[in-house]
Design a protein around this motif. Structure first.
Motif, PDB file in Angstrom:
ATOM      1  N   UNK A 516       0.819  -1.229   0.000  1.00 50.05           N
ATOM      2  CA  UNK A 516       0.000   0.000   0.000  1.00 50.05           C
ATOM      3  C   UNK A 516       0.844   1.266   0.000  1.00 50.05           C
ATOM      4  N   UNK A 517       0.132   2.371  -0.058  1.00 47.56           N
ATOM      5  CA  UNK A 517       0.838   3.673  -0.144  1.00 47.56           C
ATOM      6  C   UNK A 517       0.296   4.574   0.971  1.00 47.56           C
ATOM      7  N   UNK A 518       1.179   5.187   1.764  1.00 49.57           N
ATOM      8  CA  UNK A 518       0.693   6.099   2.802  1.00 49.57           C
ATOM      9  C   UNK A 518      -0.105   7.254   2.164  1.00 49.57           C
ATOM     10  N   UNK A 519      -1.220   7.689   2.812  1.00 47.79           N
ATOM     11  CA  UNK A 519      -2.093   8.728   2.203  1.00 47.79           C
ATOM     12  C   UNK A 519      -1.339   9.998   1.826  1.00 47.79           C
ATOM     13  N   UNK A 533      10.351   5.177  -0.933  1.00 46.59           N
ATOM     14  CA  UNK A 533      11.624   4.894  -0.243  1.00 46.59           C
ATOM     15  C   UNK A 533      12.743   5.124  -1.254  1.00 46.59           C
ATOM     16  N   UNK A 534      13.469   6.240  -1.056  1.00 47.48           N
ATOM     17  CA  UNK A 534      14.516   6.547  -2.034  1.00 47.48           C
ATOM     18  C   UNK A 534      15.909   6.319  -1.456  1.00 47.48           C
ATOM     19  N   UNK A 539      14.450  -1.622  -0.298  1.00 48.42           N
ATOM     20  CA  UNK A 539      14.232  -3.031  -0.628  1.00 48.42           C
ATOM     21  C   UNK A 539      13.936  -3.227  -2.102  1.00 48.42           C
ATOM     22  N   UNK A 540      13.297  -2.182  -2.688  1.00 46.38           N
ATOM     23  CA  UNK A 540      12.803  -2.358  -4.068  1.00 46.38           C
ATOM     24  C   UNK A 540      13.617  -1.534  -5.047  1.00 46.38           C
ATOM     25  N   UNK A 541      13.939  -2.166  -6.168  1.00 50.62           N
ATOM     26  CA  UNK A 541      14.669  -1.440  -7.215  1.00 50.62           C
ATOM     27  C   UNK A 541      13.705  -0.550  -7.984  1.00 50.62           C
TER      28      UNK A 541
END
Ligand code: ADP
Length: 579
Positions: A516-519, A533-534, A539-541
């Motif tokens: 999900x995505x924070x509002x 998350x930059x 965790x994700x590319x």
């Protein structure tokens, strides 16, 4: 912070203009009062001069008339010595008709008897002066051998008259006297009553005998000098001046009244006689004249004052309007500056954000480009140094190909975003089946979903309407959405693609039950280079470009994209295309 500027002070302006107006009006009024005094003197003087001139005109007229008559009689007397007795009457008629104003001309012979004359009806024929004891003037003219004029006296026919006695000599021989009578009423008719002026006029002789008075205060023939002594000393003073033969003006009060009168008088000199004519006018005439000038002046001051007040009001109005428009202009300029300041602030913030994004992007791109290199290099080295069996070799080569694909995707994304930014993204649109496009994307992502054990299900009506679209670009849209759904959904999760069709549009849902995505981040995820998350430890590319490219492609097809999401429950991306 821009200071609030207020232009001018309306109340101050108003006050200033009122003061200036009041000063100008006060100056005009003061000037008017001073002018009034001058006007009073000038009008009084003018009036006096005018009255004096009038009296002079009258006296000169009378004087000329009487002297002319006298000369005419003298010329006649001169002629008579040479004229035969039967022609004398013609000479008399000549003078009578050519010199009007003579009541009668008579000839008195050397013995003092009236022998002839003209007009006949006025002649007391054979009238003997000696018999009536009236020969003294006759003798005076005879003895002094010059014309003699009597004082006015009561004529037998009534009224006052004067007589001109001119002796007739033939050499040294006395032949008689030419006598001419002039009625005073004739003189007043000609010179005093014919005048249209409303003034009172009287004439008086040097002994104080009234000869004429059109106001009937005095009786012609009355001697007023004595009578006035007690009753009207001022008038008596004027009369005395007149009797002295002076010319001038004087003031007196009429009878018992307080009515002030102005008398302008001028002498009439006629041989041995001295008369005086006076023009009398009430002082109230001058006052009325002065008053009428005052009224005009007050009107002028009133008008000027009104004009000045109007002018002042117009100036106030103009100043107020001008002030208001200036204030309005300043206020609008101030708000413009405030707005542009705000815009600048925002632009600055954006630039700072972009700057941060750029540096994040640089580190992220270098990371993303480097990451596939390691497995590719390790696999390639392994293949070079060892001689693994076919299965292992295939596995290694597939690993190399996947990483090459990953890098290719990365480079393609960057090329796409730069095309979008420069406006060079081109769409080759044809009518396409939506389910075919979606299935193509699912097919591409099949391997990835299997690897992550995520089930992709679809719910798409078979007869879904055809869309005019660039097939490859729309496939890329769904690949991006599926790629994110798989990336952000834990292993064993579910991804579903659903399509709905209404009368006006088609909606496609790409739903996952991932993280999900924070509002507060929902609005930002479509921005380029944005990643929730930059950090480098993420965790994700990914490049943060996928959703920005997706949004541009969808909008390029006249559609919209939005997202609904609950953290830890999943997200759904909803694409809407108009039919
Ligand atoms: P990336 O290459 O990072 O995936 P995207 O533009 O596709 O870039 O996505 C931007 C960010 O949006 C992602 O980094 C992620 O944080 C968030 N995001 C996108 N899709 C999902 C999803 N299905 N679930 C949760 N987060 C998502």
């Amino acid at each position: 912070m821009i200071p609030k500027i207020t232009l001018g002070n309306n109340k101050y302006n108003l006050f200033l203009v009122i003061i200036i107006c009041a000063l100008i009006i006060a100056l005009i009024t003061l000037y008017g009062i001073r002018l009034n005094e001058d006007i009073h003197d000038i009008v009084q003087d003018q009036f006096t001069q005018q009255q004096l001139l009038l009296s002079k005109q009258m006296s000169t007229g009378i004087e000329e008339f009487l002297n002319q008559k006298t000369i005419n009689i003298e010329i006649l007397a001169d002629h008579l010595s040479d004229t035969p007795p039967d022609e004398m009457i013609i000479e008399f008629m000549n003078v009578y008709y050519h010199s009007p104003g003579i009541y009668v001309i008579e000839f008195i012979n050397e013995s003092g008897v009236i022998t002839m004359g003209y007009p006949l009806e006025n002649i007391p024929d054979k009238y003997d002066l000696y018999e009536h004891d009236q020969a003294n003037v006759f003798e005076k003219a005879r003895d002094e051998k010059k014309t003699y004029i009597t004082r006015p006296f009561l004529l037998m026919e009534g009224g006052l008259g004067v007589t001109i006695w001119s002796p007739v000599y033939n050499g040294s021989e006395f032949e008689g006297v030419v006598l001419a009578i002039i009625k005073l009423s004739d003189i007043s008719d000609r010179f005093l009553q014919t005048c249209d002026s409303p003034e009172d006029i009287y004439t008086v002789d040097e002994f104080g005998t009234i000869l004429y008075d059109n106001a009937d205060r005095f009786q012609a023939g009355d001697n007023v000098a004595e009578a006035l002594n007690e009753t009207n000393p001022l008038l008596l003073q004027i009369l005395n001046e007149q009797m002295n033969g002076s010319e001038g003006i004087g003031y007196y009060f009429e009878g018992n009244t307080s009515e002030k009168k102005l008398a302008a008088y001028s002498p009439i000199r006629w041989r041995n006689l001295l008369w005086s004519v006076a023009v009398v006018s009430p002082q109230s005439d001058v006052d009325a004249l002065i008053y009428s000038v005052y009224v005009k002046q007050v009107r002028f001051i009133g008008l000027s004052g009104g004009f000045i007040v109007l002018l002042g009001l117009s100036i106030i109005l103009l100043l107020t309007r001008w002030n208001k428009s200036l204030e309005f202009e300043v206020a609008s300029k101030t708000s413009e500056i405030t707005k542009s300041n705000e815009l600048l602030k925002r632009a600055n913030k954006k630039l700072m954000e972009l700057d941060k994004l750029k540096s994040d992007f640089v580190s992220m791109v270098s990371h993303e480009l480097k990451t596939p290199l390691t497995p590719m290099k390790t696999s390639a080295e392994f293949l070079l140094q060892n001689d693994p069996d076919l299965n292992v070799r295939r596995e290694m080569l597939e690993l190399i190909v996947r990483n090459i694909d990953r890098q290719t995707r990365m480079v393609n994304d960057m090329l796409d975003i730069s095309r979008i930014e420069s406006g060079n993204m081109r769409f080759r649109k044809e009518m396409q089946d939506m389910d075919e496009i979606i299935n193509s994307a699912i097919e591409t992502m099949k391997k990835q979903s299997e690897d992550k054990k995520i089930n992709i299900t679809t719910d798409i009506p078979t007869d879904l309407f055809k869309i005019n679209a660039d097939k490859d670009k729309l496939i890329q849209v769904f690949i991006n959405l599926l790629s994110n759904a798989l990336k952000f959904t834990p292993s064993g999760g579910n991804v579903e693609i659903k399509a709905n069709e209404s009368e006006k549009y088609v909606e496609v849902y790409v739903k996952d039950d991932g993280i999900g995505i924070p509002p507060d981040k929902i609005d930002k995820i479509f921005n380029k280079f944005y990643q929730i998350d930059s950090t480098s430890a993420r965790l994700y590319g990914g490049s943060g470009l996928g959703l920005a490219i997706t949004k541009s492609i969808v909008e390029g097809h006249g559609g919209t994209i939005r997202v609904e999401s609950t953290p830890d429950e999943g997200s759904v991306f909803i694409l809407t295309f108009l039919k």
